[in-house]
Every structure is written in structure tokens, then in C-alpha cells.
Design an enzyme around this catalytic site. Structure first.
Site, PDB file in Angstrom:
ATOM      1  N   HIS A  37      48.309  45.457  46.334  1.00 34.99           N
ATOM      2  CA  HIS A  37      48.345  46.264  44.926  1.00 34.99           C
ATOM      3  C   HIS A  37      47.015  47.089  44.666  1.00 34.99           C
ATOM      4  CE1 HIS A  37      48.307  46.604  40.636  1.00 34.99           C
ATOM      5  NE2 HIS A  37      49.319  46.626  40.604  1.00 34.99           N
ATOM      6  N   ASN A  38      46.367  46.112  44.317  1.00 33.25           N
ATOM      7  CA  ASN A  38      45.107  46.883  44.139  1.00 33.25           C
ATOM      8  C   ASN A  38      44.392  47.900  44.965  1.00 33.25           C
ATOM      9  OD1 ASN A  38      45.181  45.049  42.103  1.00 33.25           O
ATOM     10  ND2 ASN A  38      43.101  44.880  41.581  1.00 33.25           N
ATOM     11  N   GLU A  74      46.028  50.919  44.026  1.00 34.08           N
ATOM     12  CA  GLU A  74      45.717  51.094  42.736  1.00 34.08           C
ATOM     13  C   GLU A  74      44.221  52.190  42.982  1.00 34.08           C
ATOM     14  OE1 GLU A  74      45.457  48.201  39.711  1.00 34.08           O
ATOM     15  OE2 GLU A  74      43.223  48.602  39.612  1.00 34.08           O
ATOM     16  N   SER A  92      49.283  41.639  37.116  1.00 35.96           N
ATOM     17  CA  SER A  92      48.877  43.033  36.882  1.00 35.96           C
ATOM     18  C   SER A  92      49.348  43.451  35.579  1.00 35.96           C
ATOM     19  CB  SER A  92      49.502  43.716  37.901  1.00 35.96           C
ATOM     20  OG  SER A  92      49.241  45.046  37.788  1.00 35.96           O
ATOM     21  N   GLY A 142      43.467  36.151  29.859  1.00 36.88           N
ATOM     22  CA  GLY A 142      44.149  34.620  29.331  1.00 36.88           C
ATOM     23  C   GLY A 142      44.342  34.804  27.778  1.00 36.88           C
ATOM     24  N   LYS A 160      48.650  40.925  45.568  1.00 34.81           N
ATOM     25  CA  LYS A 160      48.005  41.435  44.566  1.00 34.81           C
ATOM     26  C   LYS A 160      46.959  42.344  45.083  1.00 34.81           C
ATOM     27  CE  LYS A 160      46.625  42.725  40.322  1.00 34.81           C
ATOM     28  NZ  LYS A 160      45.319  42.361  39.844  1.00 34.81           N
ATOM     29  N   ASP A 207      38.315  27.397  26.999  1.00 35.00           N
ATOM     30  CA  ASP A 207      37.256  28.496  27.593  1.00 35.00           C
ATOM     31  C   ASP A 207      36.068  28.149  27.370  1.00 35.00           C
ATOM     32  OD1 ASP A 207      37.674  32.023  27.992  1.00 35.00           O
ATOM     33  OD2 ASP A 207      35.643  31.122  27.587  1.00 35.00           O
ATOM     34  N   ARG A 208      35.072  28.327  28.155  1.00 31.33           N
ATOM     35  CA  ARG A 208      33.544  27.875  28.021  1.00 31.33           C
ATOM     36  C   ARG A 208      33.033  28.502  26.673  1.00 31.33           C
ATOM     37  NH1 ARG A 208      30.359  30.825  32.780  1.00 31.33           N
ATOM     38  NH2 ARG A 208      30.775  32.872  32.114  1.00 31.33           N
ATOM     39  N   GLY A 258      46.821  44.388  33.103  1.00 33.21           N
ATOM     40  CA  GLY A 258      45.684  44.507  32.178  1.00 33.21           C
ATOM     41  C   GLY A 258      45.783  44.014  30.684  1.00 33.21           C
ATOM     42  N   LEU A 272      40.085  32.268  28.517  1.00 35.19           N
ATOM     43  CA  LEU A 272      40.996  33.098  27.397  1.00 35.19           C
ATOM     44  C   LEU A 272      40.214  34.348  26.945  1.00 35.19           C
ATOM     45  CD1 LEU A 272      41.288  29.728  25.205  1.00 35.19           C
ATOM     46  CD2 LEU A 272      42.966  30.844  26.457  1.00 35.19           C
TER      47      LEU A 272
HETATM   48  N1  LIG Z   1      41.368  42.517  33.265  1.00 35.56           N
HETATM   49  C1  LIG Z   1      42.097  42.811  34.067  1.00 35.56           C
HETATM   50  O1  LIG Z   1      42.688  43.917  33.787  1.00 35.56           O
HETATM   51  C2  LIG Z   1      42.689  41.752  34.888  1.00 35.56           C
HETATM   52  C3  LIG Z   1      43.999  41.970  35.557  1.00 35.56           C
HETATM   53  C4  LIG Z   1      44.564  41.093  36.467  1.00 35.56           C
HETATM   54  C5  LIG Z   1      43.790  39.889  36.835  1.00 35.56           C
HETATM   55  N2  LIG Z   1      42.412  39.938  36.181  1.00 35.56           N
HETATM   56  C6  LIG Z   1      41.737  38.787  36.713  1.00 35.56           C
HETATM   57  O2  LIG Z   1      42.024  37.535  35.535  1.00 35.56           O
HETATM   58  C7  LIG Z   1      40.830  36.650  35.641  1.00 35.56           C
HETATM   59  C8  LIG Z   1      40.301  36.853  34.108  1.00 35.56           C
HETATM   60  O3  LIG Z   1      39.994  38.303  33.808  1.00 35.56           O
HETATM   61  P1  LIG Z   1      39.583  38.808  32.524  1.00 35.56           P
HETATM   62  O4  LIG Z   1      39.580  40.398  32.485  1.00 35.56           O
HETATM   63  O5  LIG Z   1      40.429  37.945  31.469  1.00 35.56           O
HETATM   64  O6  LIG Z   1      37.859  38.488  32.329  1.00 35.56           O
HETATM   65  P2  LIG Z   1      37.143  38.150  31.189  1.00 35.56           P
HETATM   66  O7  LIG Z   1      35.748  38.196  31.340  1.00 35.56           O
HETATM   67  O8  LIG Z   1      37.502  38.884  29.962  1.00 35.56           O
HETATM   68  O9  LIG Z   1      37.570  36.591  30.472  1.00 35.56           O
HETATM   69  C9  LIG Z   1      37.028  35.297  31.420  1.00 35.56           C
HETATM   70  C10 LIG Z   1      37.005  34.283  30.634  1.00 35.56           C
HETATM   71  O10 LIG Z   1      36.894  32.970  31.163  1.00 35.56           O
HETATM   72  C11 LIG Z   1      35.923  32.310  30.598  1.00 35.56           C
HETATM   73  N3  LIG Z   1      35.127  31.594  31.765  1.00 35.56           N
HETATM   74  C12 LIG Z   1      34.452  31.874  32.729  1.00 35.56           C
HETATM   75  N4  LIG Z   1      33.858  30.853  33.379  1.00 35.56           N
HETATM   76  C13 LIG Z   1      34.694  29.791  32.861  1.00 35.56           C
HETATM   77  C14 LIG Z   1      34.777  28.414  33.315  1.00 35.56           C
HETATM   78  N5  LIG Z   1      34.041  27.786  34.189  1.00 35.56           N
HETATM   79  N6  LIG Z   1      35.405  27.520  32.313  1.00 35.56           N
HETATM   80  C15 LIG Z   1      36.073  28.208  31.466  1.00 35.56           C
HETATM   81  N7  LIG Z   1      36.194  29.436  31.024  1.00 35.56           N
HETATM   82  C16 LIG Z   1      35.708  30.226  31.771  1.00 35.56           C
HETATM   83  C17 LIG Z   1      34.794  33.347  29.970  1.00 35.56           C
HETATM   84  O11 LIG Z   1      34.161  32.727  28.773  1.00 35.56           O
HETATM   85  C18 LIG Z   1      35.891  34.501  29.666  1.00 35.56           C
HETATM   86  O12 LIG Z   1      36.385  34.329  28.284  1.00 35.56           O
HETATM   87  C19 LIG Z   1      39.703  37.338  36.503  1.00 35.56           C
HETATM   88  O13 LIG Z   1      40.080  36.720  37.816  1.00 35.56           O
HETATM   89  C20 LIG Z   1      40.203  38.823  36.587  1.00 35.56           C
HETATM   90  O14 LIG Z   1      39.935  39.307  38.025  1.00 35.56           O
HETATM   91  C21 LIG Z   1      41.992  40.571  35.146  1.00 35.56           C
HETATM   92  O1  LIG Z   2      46.530  45.253  38.301  1.00 36.87           O
HETATM   93  C1  LIG Z   2      45.918  45.018  37.357  1.00 36.87           C
HETATM   94  O2  LIG Z   2      45.933  44.762  36.159  1.00 36.87           O
HETATM   95  C2  LIG Z   2      44.642  45.478  37.700  1.00 36.87           C
HETATM   96  O3  LIG Z   2      44.156  45.769  39.073  1.00 36.87           O
HETATM   97  C3  LIG Z   2      43.274  44.594  37.406  1.00 36.87           C
HETATM   98  O4  LIG Z   2      43.582  43.334  38.444  1.00 36.87           O
HETATM   99  C4  LIG Z   2      41.947  44.883  37.367  1.00 36.87           C
HETATM  100  O5  LIG Z   2      41.769  45.790  36.435  1.00 36.87           O
HETATM  101  C5  LIG Z   2      41.102  44.933  38.680  1.00 36.87           C
HETATM  102  O6  LIG Z   2      40.760  43.652  38.899  1.00 36.87           O
HETATM  103  C6  LIG Z   2      40.016  45.967  38.564  1.00 36.87           C
HETATM  104  O7  LIG Z   2      39.602  45.896  39.924  1.00 36.87           O
HETATM  105  P1  LIG Z   2      38.337  46.544  40.480  1.00 36.87           P
HETATM  106  O8  LIG Z   2      37.154  46.097  39.630  1.00 36.87           O
HETATM  107  O9  LIG Z   2      38.044  46.095  41.519  1.00 36.87           O
HETATM  108  O10 LIG Z   2      38.581  47.997  40.151  1.00 36.87           O
END
Ligand SMILES: NC(=O)c1ccc[n+]([C@@H]2O[C@H](COP(=O)([O-])OP(=O)(O)OC[C@H]3O[C@@H](n4cnc5c(N)ncnc54)[C@H](O)[C@@H]3O)[C@@H](O)[C@H]2O)c1
Ligand SMILES: O=C(O)[C@H](O)[C@@H](O)[C@H](O)[C@H](O)COP(=O)(O)O
Length: 291
Positions: free
Chosen positions: A167-168, A171, A112, A12, A164, A30-31, A114, A8
Site C-alpha cells: 500500500h505504501n 502511495e 492507514s 495511538g 501495508k 507512552d514513555r 494518518g 499515544l
Molecule cells: N503517522 C502516520 O500517518 C502513521 C500511519 C500509519 C502507521 N503509522 C505507524 O504508527 C506508529 C506510530 O506512529 P505515530 O505517527 O503515532 O508516531 P509518533 O512519533 O507521533 O508517536 C509515537 C509515540 O510512541 C512513543 N514511544 C516511542 N517509543 C516508546 C516506547 N519504547 N514505549 C512507549 N512509548 C514509546 C512516543 O513517545 C510517541 O508518543 C509507527 O510505527 C508509524 O510508522 C504512522
Molecule cells: O497509510 C498511511 O497512513 C501512511 O502511509 C502512513 O503509514 C505514514 O504516513 C507513512 O509511514 C509515511 O511513510 P514514509 O515516511 O515512508 O513516506
């Protein structure tokens, strides 16, 4: 419908909110207890009625593997696990096989959008059997952007994360192109207002895009980006794209160069440029700069 959501954080947390706004029930774990609705995966599974759908949104790699493993122990035949993190697509088949051995379905979903996804919707690229995808469809419908586009059943298990990943890769290369153009504009004296050039490009040009809009936002916050160090991390997707290109003998010069530009950003004093300086000095007596 009911959904279990694990992770979360930046993604999340907002996804939970968007799915709830669409009228569904979300039980989040969430942990970090400050973010969670329940205290454990056991409790999360216990709060959902079978057949369950549990969406995993934690960091790719170890955290995702541990969560999928534990869910494999807790869930029942007929339940479905969705991995919505940025997992490497080659992990998906393994996860699908491990869960299928217990009668549990698996869908991989590249997400995708963010931190803007709560309001704009999340673009979704998913892979898996039609039957498992259909079980998750109400959640996909809640998360996707409004309108005709923004979600695709890309193919079998792994196809969502592969899409994805590409896509990245795109990006990376798009960001690199904007960044290079910006540096060149900043360098010359004749262009007096680079930020306004970027802003003007937002309408009517061939290169208008959301990334360009975000670049203008960043320049509005800090016109010459003086507050930032020129250092960029990467979290795997660009590397995997280049690896897939090598495996398939597909030339990706722009994406590869943009990945390598990030590696270069982490060096204060380039070892390879020391060698180039040394060699120019050896063969041509060219001047070097000493420390
Ligand atoms: N931030 C972005 O723009 C983005 C976009 C698309 C996909 N993602 C992907 O989505 C996923 C989450 O990204 P985020 O940006 O929310 O990361 P984040 O670090 O903000 O959140 C991750 C959450 O997972 C929790 N967590 C970690 N290990 C855990 C476990 N074993 N059990 C329960 N909870 C756990 C953490 O406490 C944290 O709250 C990643 O795989 C990331 O690559 C991120
Ligand atoms: O489409 C999206 O929402 C982004 O691509 C997202 O997935 C995240 O911001 C990347 O994981 C960053 O990737 P890098 O850390 O490799 O730049």
C-alpha cells in the site's frame, strides 16, 4: 472490551479516542508521561483483566522490539499482542515465535489513515491465526471506517504488514505522479492557475483521489508551496517494497523511481551529475558549470 495501548502519539492518541468512543476501555501507556494513563508497561498489564489484548503503536524497529520483548516478560499465556506500527513484515514471524514460546498470541496490523483516522476511521490490514484475530475483532470494528470496506484479514502472520508495505509503495508512486504533473503545470506560462486545475480534477476525472484532495488542501495553504523545501524523508516502507520486488523478481519501475526521487531530493549538488558533466566534457568537450 479492555485494551492496552502502547504509544499515544499522532496515531495511538487518536486511536485511543476512537476506541473509547465505541464504548471500550483503553489503558494507554507512552514513555511521554504527558500522554499516558499509566506510568509503565507493568502498570498497564496490571490494570487489564486476563486474557489481555495489548496493541503496540510505537515507531517500527527498536522501540517496537523493546516493547514486544517487555510484554513477553509481563503478559501471560492466552494474552495477545498486536503490532499496529509500520513494522517490516519480516519482523512479524520473529515476534510471533518469541511470544508463542510463552503461550502469547500475536497479530500484525498495517494501519492507514494518518491523523484523519479519528474521524474517518483507520484502514486495517491484519495477519495472524483466526483465533488471535477473533480476540482483537472488537477493536478492529471500532477502528475501521464505516461501510463495507477498510479492513481485511490478509492472511497468516506477516500478511498484514506486507499488505501495508505494498500500500505504501503505491502511495509513493501516486504521490510522485501528482508531484511531477504539478511541477510541469507550474513550469509552463500557458497554464495560469495550476491550483484550480488540480481542484477541478477532484470531480469526474479518472485521477480523482484522496491524495489529490490533500494536494488541493496543501495548495490552498501555500499556492506554490513556496514555504517548503523540496526535501522528502522516507521511513522504510518504500525500500522494503523494492527489496521484496527484487526477492520475487517482480518489476516495480514506478515505485522504485518514486523512492529514488526522494533520495535525490536530499542532495543539494548531485555527485552523479558531476560525473555525467565530467564525462560529457571528456568525450565531447561539452561545457560544464564550475563552482
Ligand atoms: N503517522 C502516520 O500517518 C502513521 C500511519 C500509519 C502507521 N503509522 C505507524 O504508527 C506508529 C506510530 O506512529 P505515530 O505517527 O503515532 O508516531 P509518533 O512519533 O507521533 O508517536 C509515537 C509515540 O510512541 C512513543 N514511544 C516511542 N517509543 C516508546 C516506547 N519504547 N514505549 C512507549 N512509548 C514509546 C512516543 O513517545 C510517541 O508518543 C509507527 O510505527 C508509524 O510508522 C504512522
Ligand atoms: O497509510 C498511511 O497512513 C501512511 O502511509 C502512513 O503509514 C505514514 O504516513 C507513512 O509511514 C509515511 O511513510 P514514509 O515516511 O515512508 O513516506
Amino acid at each position: 472490551m479492555e485494551l492496552g495501548l502502547v504509544g499515544l502519539g499522532k496515531m495511538g492518541g487518536n486511536m485511543r479516542e476512537r476506541i473509547r468512543r465505541a464504548g471500550h476501555t483503553v489503558v494507554g501507556y507512552d514513555r511521554n508521561p504527558d500522554l499516558a494513563d499509566v506510568h509503565s508497561l507493568e502498570e498497564l498489564v496490571g490494570k487489564l483483566s486476563a486474557p489481555r489484548v495489548v496493541w503496540v503503536m510505537v515507531p517500527a524497529g527498536e522501540a517496537t522490539q523493546a516493547t514486544v520483548d517487555r510484554l513477553g516478560e509481563l503478559l501471560e499465556p492466552g494474552d495477545v499482542v498486536v503490532d499496529g506500527g509500520n513494522s517490516r513484515w519480516t519482523d512479524d514471524e520473529k515476534h510471533a515465535e518469541e511470544l508463542a514460546a510463552k503461550g502469547i498470541g500475536f497479530v500484525d496490523c498495517g494501519v492507514s489513515g494518518g491523523v484523519w483516522g479519528l474521524e474517518n476511521g483507520y484502514a486495517l490490514m491484519y495477519g495472524g491465526d483466526a483465533e488471535n484475530v477473533a480476540r482483537v475483532q472488537p477493536v478492529f470494528d471500532a477502528l475501521k471506517p464505516e461501510g463495507d470496506f477498510g479492513a481485511v484479514h490478509a492472511g497468516k502472520v506477516g500478511a498484514g504488514h506486507f499488505a501495508k508495505m505494498v500500500h505504501n509503495g503505491i502511495e509513493y508512486a501516486m504521490m510522485q505522479a501528482y508531484a511531477e504533473g504539478w511541477e510541469l503545470l507550474e513550469k509552463v506560462d500557458s497554464v495560469e492557475n495550476v491550483r484550480e486545475v488540480f481542484r477541478s480534477w477532484q470531480e469526474g476525472t479518472v485521477i480523482r483521489s484522496w491524495l489529490l484532495d490533500l494536494a488541493v488542501n496543501a495548495l490552498d495553504d501555500d499556492e506554490h508551496l513556496d514555504g517548503l523545501r523540496g526535501y522528502a524523508q522516507d521511513s522504510g516502507e518504500g525500500r522494503w517494497t523494492v527489496e521484496a520486488a527484487i526477492d520475487n523478481a517482480v518489476p516495480l519501475p514506478a515505485i522504485t523511481a518514486s523512492l529514488f526521487a526522494r533520495f535525490a531530493s536530499r542532495q543539494d549538488d548531485s555527485p552523479q551529475m558531476k560525473m555525467i558533466a565530467a564525462l560529457r566534457n571528456q568525450f565531447g568537450g561539452h561545457a560544464v558549470e564550475k563552482k
